[in-house]
Design a protein around this motif. Structure first.
Motif, mmCIF file in Angstrom:
data_model
loop_
_atom_site.group_PDB
_atom_site.id
_atom_site.type_symbol
_atom_site.label_atom_id
_atom_site.label_comp_id
_atom_site.label_asym_id
_atom_site.label_seq_id
_atom_site.Cartn_x
_atom_site.Cartn_y
_atom_site.Cartn_z
ATOM 1 N N SER A 84 10.736 8.143 17.129
ATOM 2 C CA SER A 84 11.730 8.411 16.086
ATOM 3 C C SER A 84 11.428 9.719 15.364
ATOM 4 O O SER A 84 10.266 10.101 15.196
ATOM 5 N N ASP A 85 12.495 10.376 14.922
ATOM 6 C CA ASP A 85 12.334 11.587 14.116
ATOM 7 C C ASP A 85 12.719 11.325 12.658
ATOM 8 O O ASP A 85 12.941 12.245 11.886
ATOM 9 N N SER A 86 12.770 10.056 12.301
ATOM 10 C CA SER A 86 13.144 9.661 10.941
ATOM 11 C C SER A 86 11.944 9.052 10.224
ATOM 12 O O SER A 86 11.164 8.306 10.833
ATOM 13 N N SER A 87 11.807 9.343 8.950
ATOM 14 C CA SER A 87 10.710 8.754 8.170
ATOM 15 C C SER A 87 10.895 7.253 8.025
ATOM 16 O O SER A 87 9.935 6.483 8.035
ATOM 17 N N TYR A 88 12.156 6.813 7.884
ATOM 18 C CA TYR A 88 12.454 5.396 7.682
ATOM 19 C C TYR A 88 13.229 4.869 8.879
ATOM 20 O O TYR A 88 14.154 5.523 9.375
ATOM 21 N N ALA A 117 7.346 2.229 -0.925
ATOM 22 C CA ALA A 117 7.112 1.141 0.036
ATOM 23 C C ALA A 117 7.097 1.669 1.462
ATOM 24 O O ALA A 117 7.966 2.444 1.868
ATOM 25 N N GLU A 118 6.118 1.230 2.241
ATOM 26 C CA GLU A 118 6.057 1.570 3.664
ATOM 27 C C GLU A 118 6.789 0.527 4.502
ATOM 28 O O GLU A 118 7.195 0.810 5.633
ATOM 29 N N ILE A 119 6.924 -0.661 3.938
ATOM 30 C CA ILE A 119 7.656 -1.742 4.600
ATOM 31 C C ILE A 119 8.602 -2.352 3.570
ATOM 32 O O ILE A 119 8.202 -2.637 2.444
ATOM 33 N N ILE A 120 9.853 -2.539 3.963
ATOM 34 C CA ILE A 120 10.796 -3.297 3.138
ATOM 35 C C ILE A 120 11.272 -4.452 3.995
ATOM 36 O O ILE A 120 11.943 -4.255 5.017
ATOM 37 N N VAL A 121 10.878 -5.661 3.610
ATOM 38 C CA VAL A 121 11.066 -6.820 4.485
ATOM 39 C C VAL A 121 11.698 -7.975 3.712
ATOM 40 O O VAL A 121 11.303 -8.271 2.586
ATOM 41 N N PRO A 122 12.698 -8.630 4.304
ATOM 42 C CA PRO A 122 13.335 -9.765 3.637
ATOM 43 C C PRO A 122 12.552 -11.060 3.824
ATOM 44 O O PRO A 122 11.756 -11.200 4.767
ATOM 45 N N GLN A 123 12.829 -11.991 2.943
ATOM 46 C CA GLN A 123 12.206 -13.320 2.997
ATOM 47 C C GLN A 123 13.299 -14.366 3.190
ATOM 48 O O GLN A 123 14.368 -14.291 2.573
ATOM 49 N N PHE A 124 13.023 -15.329 4.050
ATOM 50 C CA PHE A 124 13.975 -16.417 4.298
ATOM 51 C C PHE A 124 13.203 -17.684 4.632
ATOM 52 O O PHE A 124 12.287 -17.661 5.455
ATOM 53 N N SER A 138 5.075 6.658 8.939
ATOM 54 C CA SER A 138 3.684 6.915 8.550
ATOM 55 C C SER A 138 2.753 5.749 8.878
ATOM 56 O O SER A 138 1.528 5.880 8.825
ATOM 57 N N LEU A 139 3.314 4.603 9.267
ATOM 58 C CA LEU A 139 2.522 3.425 9.628
ATOM 59 C C LEU A 139 1.906 3.533 11.029
ATOM 60 O O LEU A 139 1.099 2.680 11.415
ATOM 61 N N LEU A 140 2.288 4.537 11.780
ATOM 62 C CA LEU A 140 1.820 4.647 13.163
ATOM 63 C C LEU A 140 0.302 4.511 13.317
ATOM 64 O O LEU A 140 -0.162 3.741 14.171
ATOM 65 N N PRO A 141 -0.520 5.192 12.523
ATOM 66 C CA PRO A 141 -1.974 5.071 12.720
ATOM 67 C C PRO A 141 -2.507 3.656 12.511
ATOM 68 O O PRO A 141 -3.365 3.193 13.279
ATOM 69 N N VAL A 142 -2.018 2.965 11.487
ATOM 70 C CA VAL A 142 -2.538 1.622 11.215
ATOM 71 C C VAL A 142 -2.065 0.631 12.276
ATOM 72 O O VAL A 142 -2.804 -0.276 12.673
ATOM 73 N N ILE A 143 -0.843 0.814 12.783
ATOM 74 C CA ILE A 143 -0.366 -0.060 13.862
ATOM 75 C C ILE A 143 -1.167 0.199 15.133
ATOM 76 O O ILE A 143 -1.576 -0.738 15.836
ATOM 77 N N LYS A 144 -1.399 1.469 15.431
ATOM 78 C CA LYS A 144 -2.188 1.818 16.629
ATOM 79 C C LYS A 144 -3.578 1.203 16.558
ATOM 80 O O LYS A 144 -4.097 0.690 17.558
ATOM 81 N N LYS A 145 -4.171 1.231 15.372
ATOM 82 C CA LYS A 145 -5.512 0.655 15.212
ATOM 83 C C LYS A 145 -5.508 -0.833 15.550
ATOM 84 O O LYS A 145 -6.405 -1.324 16.254
ATOM 85 N N GLU A 160 -2.598 -3.901 5.144
ATOM 86 C CA GLU A 160 -3.013 -2.537 4.824
ATOM 87 C C GLU A 160 -1.842 -1.641 4.432
ATOM 88 O O GLU A 160 -2.012 -0.433 4.266
ATOM 89 N N SER A 161 -0.671 -2.229 4.292
ATOM 90 C CA SER A 161 0.536 -1.433 4.046
ATOM 91 C C SER A 161 1.155 -1.779 2.700
ATOM 92 O O SER A 161 1.003 -2.890 2.193
ATOM 93 N N ARG A 162 1.863 -0.817 2.136
ATOM 94 C CA ARG A 162 2.577 -1.040 0.873
ATOM 95 C C ARG A 162 3.913 -1.695 1.184
ATOM 96 O O ARG A 162 4.746 -1.118 1.890
ATOM 97 N N LYS A 163 4.102 -2.890 0.667
ATOM 98 C CA LYS A 163 5.279 -3.687 1.013
ATOM 99 C C LYS A 163 6.174 -3.936 -0.193
ATOM 100 O O LYS A 163 5.704 -4.110 -1.307
ATOM 101 N N LYS A 164 7.464 -3.973 0.087
ATOM 102 C CA LYS A 164 8.444 -4.501 -0.853
ATOM 103 C C LYS A 164 9.093 -5.700 -0.177
ATOM 104 O O LYS A 164 9.773 -5.554 0.856
#
Length: 210
Positions: A84-88, A117-124, A138-145, A160-164
């Motif tokens: 992707s070439d998009s930040s989000y 927020a690096e992740i915006i995730v719904p709850q159900f 920007s999460l690519l390095p932590v996911i790769k790890k 390890e990520s900032r979540k909303k």
């Protein structure tokens, strides 16, 4: 408005469904086609993560093979973000056909309201819905790890990520959550999906004739 892409995880064969559910008939086309066109109408670019051979019928789609093979949806998220070439980026699976424009617009607004927020995730139903969520590239390095450590749980990188987290109480004011997050896990779920589709078609016809 900030560019935002979508990542569609094609998945492949499903043990619970018994076959590749992305290929089942849905609304006059294959399920993955229906979801792809929906995403393509609402995001700047759609990256399909899956086999180019299996999904070659998606003529206009950008299809990418997993960078890390046989590592599940976590690797699919990594691959989508990588290309992707998009930040989000909005990430979803190929089995949730009722995510819609109103929801996409809602989660885009949440990104504007929560720029840290690096992740915006719904709850159900008390659980997070990681395949109906926004992720920063920007999460690519932590996911790769996590992948390299063979920690392939879908949410392994969440701590390890900032979540909303978008609370269920907030979402249900605007959406029918049972339908919105409905996914086809078993063959019999097709009957439920058909009922939702027929109800949608009936509502559309009623509005058109009003």
């Amino acid at each position: 408005m900030t560019q935002m892409n979508a990542v569609l995880l094609a998945g492949g064969a499903s043990s619970r469904f018994g076959s590749d559910k992305a290929l089942i008939p849905f609304a006059g086309m294959r399920l993955i086609e229906y979801i792809y066109h929906n995403l393509n109408s609402n995001f700047d670019r759609v990256i399909v993560v899956g086999s180019k051979k299996d999904y070659s019928f998606l003529k206009e789609a950008e299809i990418r093979d997993d960078i890390y093979q046989n590592c599940g949806p976590l690797a699919g998220i990594y691959t989508g973000l990588y290309f992707s070439d998009s930040s989000y980026n909005f990430v979803c699976g190929c089995d949730m056909p009722f995510l819609n424009k109103n929801y996409f617009d809602f989660i885009k607004r949440e990104r504007t309201l929560n720029p840290e927020a690096e992740i915006i995730v719904p709850q159900f139903n008390g659980y997070l819905e990681p395949l109906a969520a926004l992720y920063q590239r920007s999460l690519l390095p932590v996911i790769k790890k996590e992948i390299l450590n063979n920690n392939l749980r879908l949410k392994s990188f969440y701590p390890e990520s900032r979540k909303k987290v978008i609370k269920e109480e907030v979402l249900k004011r605007q959406f029918n959550l049972k339908k919105l997050f409905f996914n086809l896990n078993y063959p019999e779920d097709q009957n439920v999906a058909l009922k939702y589709l027929n109800k949608e078609a009936g509502s559309f016809e009623k509005d058109r004739n009003y």
